[in-house]
Motif scaffolding. Structure first.
Motif, PDB file in Angstrom:
ATOM      1  N   PHE A  42       9.534   9.416 -19.090  1.00  0.00           N
ATOM      2  CA  PHE A  42       9.808   9.713 -20.501  1.00  0.00           C
ATOM      3  C   PHE A  42       8.585   9.520 -21.380  1.00  0.00           C
ATOM      4  N   ILE A  43       7.651   8.710 -20.952  1.00  0.00           N
ATOM      5  CA  ILE A  43       6.398   8.610 -21.711  1.00  0.00           C
ATOM      6  C   ILE A  43       5.750   9.986 -21.801  1.00  0.00           C
ATOM      7  N   ILE A  51       7.172  -3.568 -31.433  1.00  0.00           N
ATOM      8  CA  ILE A  51       6.342  -4.316 -30.485  1.00  0.00           C
ATOM      9  C   ILE A  51       6.899  -4.176 -29.072  1.00  0.00           C
ATOM     10  N   LEU A  52       8.210  -4.332 -28.925  1.00  0.00           N
ATOM     11  CA  LEU A  52       8.827  -4.257 -27.597  1.00  0.00           C
ATOM     12  C   LEU A  52       8.725  -2.846 -27.009  1.00  0.00           C
ATOM     13  N   ILE A  53       8.938  -1.830 -27.831  1.00  0.00           N
ATOM     14  CA  ILE A  53       8.852  -0.443 -27.357  1.00  0.00           C
ATOM     15  C   ILE A  53       7.428  -0.119 -26.927  1.00  0.00           C
ATOM     16  N   SER A  54       6.457  -0.624 -27.686  1.00  0.00           N
ATOM     17  CA  SER A  54       5.046  -0.400 -27.331  1.00  0.00           C
ATOM     18  C   SER A  54       4.724  -1.067 -25.997  1.00  0.00           C
ATOM     19  N   ARG A  55       5.217  -2.286 -25.780  1.00  0.00           N
ATOM     20  CA  ARG A  55       4.960  -2.988 -24.524  1.00  0.00           C
ATOM     21  C   ARG A  55       5.574  -2.252 -23.338  1.00  0.00           C
ATOM     22  N   ALA A  56       6.677  -1.569 -23.578  1.00  0.00           N
ATOM     23  CA  ALA A  56       7.378  -0.895 -22.482  1.00  0.00           C
ATOM     24  C   ALA A  56       6.508   0.153 -21.807  1.00  0.00           C
ATOM     25  N   ARG A  57       5.526   0.703 -22.523  1.00  0.00           N
ATOM     26  CA  ARG A  57       4.621   1.684 -21.916  1.00  0.00           C
ATOM     27  C   ARG A  57       3.896   1.105 -20.700  1.00  0.00           C
ATOM     28  N   HIS A  58       3.663  -0.196 -20.709  1.00  0.00           N
ATOM     29  CA  HIS A  58       2.931  -0.825 -19.614  1.00  0.00           C
ATOM     30  C   HIS A  58       3.786  -0.989 -18.367  1.00  0.00           C
ATOM     31  N   TYR A  59       5.068  -0.670 -18.466  1.00  0.00           N
ATOM     32  CA  TYR A  59       5.977  -0.809 -17.326  1.00  0.00           C
ATOM     33  C   TYR A  59       6.419   0.562 -16.809  1.00  0.00           C
ATOM     34  N   GLY A  60       5.553   1.557 -16.982  1.00  0.00           N
ATOM     35  CA  GLY A  60       5.916   2.934 -16.661  1.00  0.00           C
ATOM     36  C   GLY A  60       6.347   3.159 -15.228  1.00  0.00           C
ATOM     37  N   ARG A  61       5.811   2.407 -14.261  1.00  0.00           N
ATOM     38  CA  ARG A  61       6.151   2.658 -12.862  1.00  0.00           C
ATOM     39  C   ARG A  61       7.491   2.059 -12.463  1.00  0.00           C
ATOM     40  N   ALA A  82       0.836  -1.202   0.000  1.00  0.00           N
ATOM     41  CA  ALA A  82       0.000   0.000   0.000  1.00  0.00           C
ATOM     42  C   ALA A  82       0.874   1.256   0.000  1.00  0.00           C
ATOM     43  N   LYS A  83       1.943   1.245   0.809  1.00  0.00           N
ATOM     44  CA  LYS A  83       2.884   2.372   0.828  1.00  0.00           C
ATOM     45  C   LYS A  83       3.522   2.558  -0.542  1.00  0.00           C
ATOM     46  N   GLU A  84       3.866   1.461  -1.188  1.00  0.00           N
ATOM     47  CA  GLU A  84       4.466   1.547  -2.517  1.00  0.00           C
ATOM     48  C   GLU A  84       3.491   2.138  -3.526  1.00  0.00           C
ATOM     49  N   MET A  85       2.200   1.808  -3.398  1.00  0.00           N
ATOM     50  CA  MET A  85       1.214   2.377  -4.310  1.00  0.00           C
ATOM     51  C   MET A  85       1.072   3.881  -4.072  1.00  0.00           C
ATOM     52  N   ARG A  86       1.070   4.299  -2.791  1.00  0.00           N
ATOM     53  CA  ARG A  86       0.994   5.733  -2.503  1.00  0.00           C
ATOM     54  C   ARG A  86       2.217   6.466  -3.057  1.00  0.00           C
ATOM     55  N   TYR A  87       3.385   5.857  -2.871  1.00  0.00           N
ATOM     56  CA  TYR A  87       4.593   6.453  -3.447  1.00  0.00           C
ATOM     57  C   TYR A  87       4.469   6.535  -4.973  1.00  0.00           C
ATOM     58  N   GLY A  88       3.905   5.503  -5.578  1.00  0.00           N
ATOM     59  CA  GLY A  88       3.742   5.502  -7.031  1.00  0.00           C
ATOM     60  C   GLY A  88       2.900   6.663  -7.513  1.00  0.00           C
ATOM     61  N   TRP A  89       1.840   7.002  -6.771  1.00  0.00           N
ATOM     62  CA  TRP A  89       1.026   8.166  -7.157  1.00  0.00           C
ATOM     63  C   TRP A  89       1.866   9.442  -7.140  1.00  0.00           C
ATOM     64  N   LEU A  90       2.673   9.599  -6.086  1.00  0.00           N
ATOM     65  CA  LEU A  90       3.507  10.797  -5.972  1.00  0.00           C
ATOM     66  C   LEU A  90       4.608  10.800  -7.032  1.00  0.00           C
TER      67      LEU A  90
END
Length: 666
Positions: free
Chosen positions: A522-523, A630-640, A330-338
């Protein structure tokens, strides 16, 4: 991820999506009866519609893409044309008039312009011989610009099934065709219709007030997880009934979608068939869509004062489920928002009052992340039990009505003695966030005076950890205004260390020590610089612009460019050269997590080099332009994440750099 409103395509549709011009809701909402036939070979939809115009529902709109074939209007109805719709209106002085009309629509193929799934996740209308999708946003049926009750009868070839929001009344075969009937007895704003080849499984659960029909409409490849989904739906609905109140509909259906995106709508969610088996869909996205049946569908949003439903749903579904399993998560998710907030530009930031729907990374950061954190701070301000009681009262008071942040404020005010006006005023209508600083002075032999400064008047509870020579205390103080001073009993000490908000419970600017590079930086980066170091790999600038960035690469430089303005920089090279740059980065002591890089098709790492935000992209010499796309497009899903690598077997590894705490020392 999945609670995405249909694409806005017209001024009328803007009213639907953004709530700009809703007409007054009638005591008795308008009712629409639709008889639909789908011709899968011609991709054409034939519709017979019957409805009644009244003084409280005096106008409806029908897409101009429809071909009207027969029309049986009452004398009291006028028909005009707008830019993109036929407009049917009740004549002045008339009290009621019934209309019956038949019309047809041709659906584009999914790969045609105007029918694809965008990177934002929205899906437009489309049709094939095996599936079709008609979003309510396309005005394919008489749209009153206010919630309506609807009854649908849908006829397809026997191999196909139809599904729509509402209660399935019957499914039968008739003259070799399949006929499905749906009843939307609860008013709905925007009707989506889906047709496909699915295997249907059902389960009836006992809800708080009535039996609830649970369904999966899954393609054959996902049929083996249908029972798991039915059980999960039952578990989540029971959980949220206890937390909020009775589930507002008579059914809930999970539908597999051939499109690479997802939608949420009353009593139904439409999820890409390619991701249904992923844990994050089962553990976060599914409860998110279920909770939307209370927030956003059961209680509608007054968009003129901002969309609160995405933030409240994110907090009660995505966050709440994670917090039940692990406080660290939960703390990690809050940090992710910030951390997401730190990656957006000032020009892209908007207030919660201005947020209506997600259309890029910045709007998602505010409408989902910031709003969720505001509800988290509200809960910490008034207490857990009052917060839950507030939500229950809010549900009882506003179900099937529209509500705003102000209505949430007024409801919560009934459950606390604290005046919530300043809290809501400073968080809902403003942009920016607190930047926190401290000052410590000794006020007596046993006490110190601590002052917390911020760059605005935000109100919130602030957690502090204070360490002296031999003692350590934790306390929470309510912060209001630019300067808040209070006494702390730490006695005489040679040194004192102070941590402000060490667990990320406040929407604020992160300190430099707390910032770690993320791919999402960078996104959403503005005018990033591109540098390609080696020529033995694919020229990647256009691929990265098209499949990864929200802002196009405008400046390309060679390996000797020095970047004096320290603009966000993307450096691309072969794997060997990128490894050398990783060794010069701020995270050089952590790159062992990425090693070895031999046998890697793609490595991506967000870091800092010489104070410049830098995205290092290493590419295998053997990878083709198509595979790289394909790989570059998939990388968007790993933004965090801070880094990821894709090995030749297709396996993806990812990770985050370590966060360093900010400590004020005195």
């Amino acid at each position: 991820m999945l609670s995405i409103r249909p694409r806005a395509l017209s001024s009328v549709l803007s009213a639907l999506v953004f709530g700009i011009a809703f007409e007054a809701f009638a005591t008795e909402p308008p009712h629409i009866a639709l008889d639909i036939i789908y011709d899968e070979q011609a991709r054409r939809v034939h519709i017979e519609a019957k409805t009644t115009l009244s003084e409280s529902a005096s106008r409806f709109y029908l897409s101009k893409a429809s071909t009207i074939e027969t029309l049986d209007p009452a004398p009291g109805i006028t028909i005009k044309e707008s830019y993109d719709a036929h407009v049917f209106s009740l004549r002045n002085g008339e009290q009621e008039a019934t209309i019956r009309l038949t019309y047809s629509l041709s659906l584009p193929r999914p790969n045609q312009l105007g029918s694809s799934a965008e990177s934002s996740g929205r899906i437009d209308w489309s049709g094939t011989s095996t599936n079709a999708f008609l979003p309510g946003s396309r005005l394919w049926y008489p749209f009153f610009n206010q919630p309506s009750t609807v009854r649908l009868r849908v006829k397809t070839v026997a191999e196909l099934r139809a599904i729509a929001p509402g209660l399935p009344i019957t499914h039968m075969e008739e003259d070799g065709y399949a006929v499905s009937i749906f009843d939307m007895s609860k008013p709905i704003l925007g009707v989506d219709l889906m047709i496909g080849h699915w295997l249907v499984q059902q389960k009836v659960m006992t809800g708080m007030e009535e039996k609830i029909l649970l369904q999966t409409y899954f393609n054959e490849e996902n049929a083996d997880i249908a029972k798991e989904y039915l059980d999960l739906c039952e578990r989540y609905i029971l959980f949220y009934e206890k937390l909020i109140g009775p589930y507002p509909y008579s059914s809930f259906t999970v539908v597999s979608s051939p499109h690479p995106a997802g939608l949420g709508m009353p009593s139904l969610t439409y999820i890409s068939e390619k991701i249904l088996k992923y844990p994050f869909i089962k553990n976060q996205s599914l409860p998110h869509e279920i909770v939307h049946n209370w927030w956003g569908n059961g209680v509608r949003v007054d968009y003129e004062l901002g969309n609160w439903s995405e933030g409240l749903t994110t907090y009660m579904a995505d966050y709440w489920q994670v917090a039940l399993t692990s406080e660290n998560a939960a703390k990690e998710m809050r940090y992710g928002w910030l951390r997401n907030y730190a990656s957006i530009s000032d020009e892209d930031e908007e207030s919660l009052q201005a947020f209506t729907s997600r259309h890029h990374t910045a709007s998602s950061t505010i409408g989902y992340g910031k709003a969720a954190m505001v509800f988290h701070m509200l809960r910490n301000t008034i207490g857990n039990k009052p917060f839950i009681n507030c939500l229950r009262e809010f549900w009882l008071e506003y179900q099937y009505k529209s509500a705003s942040f102000h209505d949430i404020r007024d409801t919560c005010q009934n459950h606390t003695n604290s005046d919530l006006t300043l809290f809501f005023d400073t968080w809902i209508s403003t942009v920016d966030a607190p930047t926190l600083d401290t000052n410590l002075t000794q006020s007596s032999p046993t006490n110190h005076q601590l002052t917390v400064n911020q760059n605005g008047n935000w109100a919130y509870p602030l957690e502090l950890e204070i360490s002296g020579d031999s003692n350590k205390i934790k306390l929470t103080k309510m912060i209001r205004g630019e300067e808040t001073t209070f006494v702390i009993p730490i006695g005489a000490t040679k040194s004192t260390e102070i941590k402000l908000d060490p667990n990320f419970n406040v929407w604020r600017h992160l300190y430099a020590t707390e910032l770690v590079g993320t791919i999402r930086d960078f996104i959403a980066a503005k005018k990033p610089i591109y540098i390609q170091l080696t020529s033995n790999i694919q020229n990647s600038a256009d691929i990265i612009s098209t499949y990864f960035l929200e802002d196009m690469i405008q400046n390309k430089y060679g390996p000797n460019f020095t970047n004096p303005k320290k603009q966000p920089t993307i450096i691309v090279a072969d794997i060997t050269n990128i490894t050398e740059h990783l060794n010069t980065s701020d995270n050089a002591n952590e790159i062992n997590h990425l090693m070895p890089l031999s046998g890697t098709d793609l490595v991506m790492a967000s870091t800092y080099i010489g104070g410049t935000a830098t995205l290092l992209i290493g590419i295998s010499e053997s990878i083709s332009a198509k595979d790289l796309s394909i790989l570059i497009s998939r990388a968007r899903h790993y933004g965090r994440y801070s880094w990821l690598k894709v090995v030749k077997s297709g396996r993806t590894e990812k990770g985050k750099w370590s966060i360093r705490e900010k400590i004020f020392s005195y």
